[in-house]
Design a protein around this motif. Structure first.
Motif, mmCIF file in Angstrom:
data_model
loop_
_atom_site.group_PDB
_atom_site.id
_atom_site.type_symbol
_atom_site.label_atom_id
_atom_site.label_comp_id
_atom_site.label_asym_id
_atom_site.label_seq_id
_atom_site.Cartn_x
_atom_site.Cartn_y
_atom_site.Cartn_z
ATOM 1 N N PHE A 68 -19.233 -24.505 -20.126
ATOM 2 C CA PHE A 68 -18.263 -24.322 -21.497
ATOM 3 C C PHE A 68 -18.238 -25.943 -21.887
ATOM 4 N N SER A 69 -18.486 -26.007 -23.127
ATOM 5 C CA SER A 69 -18.342 -27.474 -23.706
ATOM 6 C C SER A 69 -17.465 -27.612 -24.826
ATOM 7 N N PHE A 70 -16.521 -28.501 -24.695
ATOM 8 C CA PHE A 70 -15.569 -28.526 -25.728
ATOM 9 C C PHE A 70 -15.676 -30.069 -26.032
ATOM 10 N N SER B 276 -13.498 -30.480 -33.921
ATOM 11 C CA SER B 276 -13.816 -30.222 -32.607
ATOM 12 C C SER B 276 -14.869 -28.941 -32.441
ATOM 13 N N LYS B 277 -15.693 -28.788 -31.345
ATOM 14 C CA LYS B 277 -16.353 -27.952 -31.216
ATOM 15 C C LYS B 277 -16.455 -27.212 -30.054
ATOM 16 N N SER B 278 -16.550 -25.868 -29.734
ATOM 17 C CA SER B 278 -16.734 -24.900 -28.635
ATOM 18 C C SER B 278 -17.651 -24.273 -28.493
ATOM 19 N N LYS B 279 -18.341 -24.460 -27.063
ATOM 20 C CA LYS B 279 -19.659 -23.682 -26.921
ATOM 21 C C LYS B 279 -19.609 -23.070 -25.555
ATOM 22 N N ASP C 42 -21.914 -20.589 -29.757
ATOM 23 C CA ASP C 42 -20.937 -21.474 -30.381
ATOM 24 C C ASP C 42 -19.668 -20.608 -30.955
ATOM 25 N N ASN D 201 -16.880 -30.599 -20.018
ATOM 26 C CA ASN D 201 -17.927 -29.595 -19.708
ATOM 27 C C ASN D 201 -17.435 -29.000 -18.325
ATOM 28 N N ASP E 111 -16.945 -21.368 -32.265
ATOM 29 C CA ASP E 111 -16.364 -21.771 -33.624
ATOM 30 C C ASP E 111 -16.987 -20.799 -34.777
#
Length: 189
Positions: free
Chosen positions: A115-117, A138-141, A168, A94, A170
């Motif tokens: 940013f959160s990965f 994986s998720k990216s926000k 979000d 993050n 993705d």
């Protein structure tokens, strides 16, 4: 779900207590000398309803901080759409940029862009996306959080806040509202 509700209530209670204590009790403190760190490194911990983790920050100026967090949580196994899943560990990275506003009785409101990965186990993710769909690990926000920092000592800050906007990357979904309350503590060196 029960654990999540309990954690939300505890975190919201702590955030509320910090806000109340800092505005009521600390009005008498001298506001001329700012406790905000300048050109210092901060090491900390942050807890929200899903993750617990550590953070590293650098105060470029008194009101501008950059840094990153590393969090971990456990996703329990469950059954959805007839698919049984195993639990697994979720890892969250993050990076953030934080802007701190004017002092209000030793409480410093701030806005943070982060940013959160996250890496989610495939087994747990299959049930979340539904049967027959491709599970992404994986998720990216992108998130905007609002909060406040309180300095009980010049080298220690306690912070709390909420996530108000998240995007979000993705799925290209935008989320608005008051969610994911958190509390954290930092030691400035």
């Amino acid at each position: 779900p029960i654990w999540s509700n309990i954690m939300n209530k505890i975190i919201i209670s702590f955030v509320f207590a910090i806000l109340m204590a800092s505005t009521v009790v600390l009005q008498a403190q001298d506001e001329k000398k700012s406790p905000l760190p300048k050109e210092k490194v901060g090491l900390g911990a942050k807890v929200d309803r899903q993750n617990i983790g550590g953070s590293f920050a650098y105060s470029i100026q008194e009101n501008v901080h950059i840094g990153a967090g590393l969090g971990i949580s456990y996703i329990t196994g469950f059954t959805q759409n007839g698919v049984k899943t195993d639990g697994g560990v979720q890892l969250l990275i993050n990076p953030f940029f934080r802007y701190i506003f004017e002092n209000v009785g030793n409480m410093f409101p701030y806005a943070e862009l982060n940013f959160s990965f996250s890496e989610i186990p495939n087994a747990a993710n299959v049930a979340m996306v539904g049967a027959g769909e491709q599970a992404s690990a994986s998720k990216s926000k992108v998130n905007i959080e609002l909060g406040g920092m309180w300095f009980p000592f010049p080298s220690v800050s306690i912070r709390g806040g909420i996530n108000v906007i998240n995007f979000d990357i993705d799925t290209s979904q935008l989320g608005l509202g008051i969610g994911y309350p958190f509390i954290g503590i930092d030691w400035w060196m």
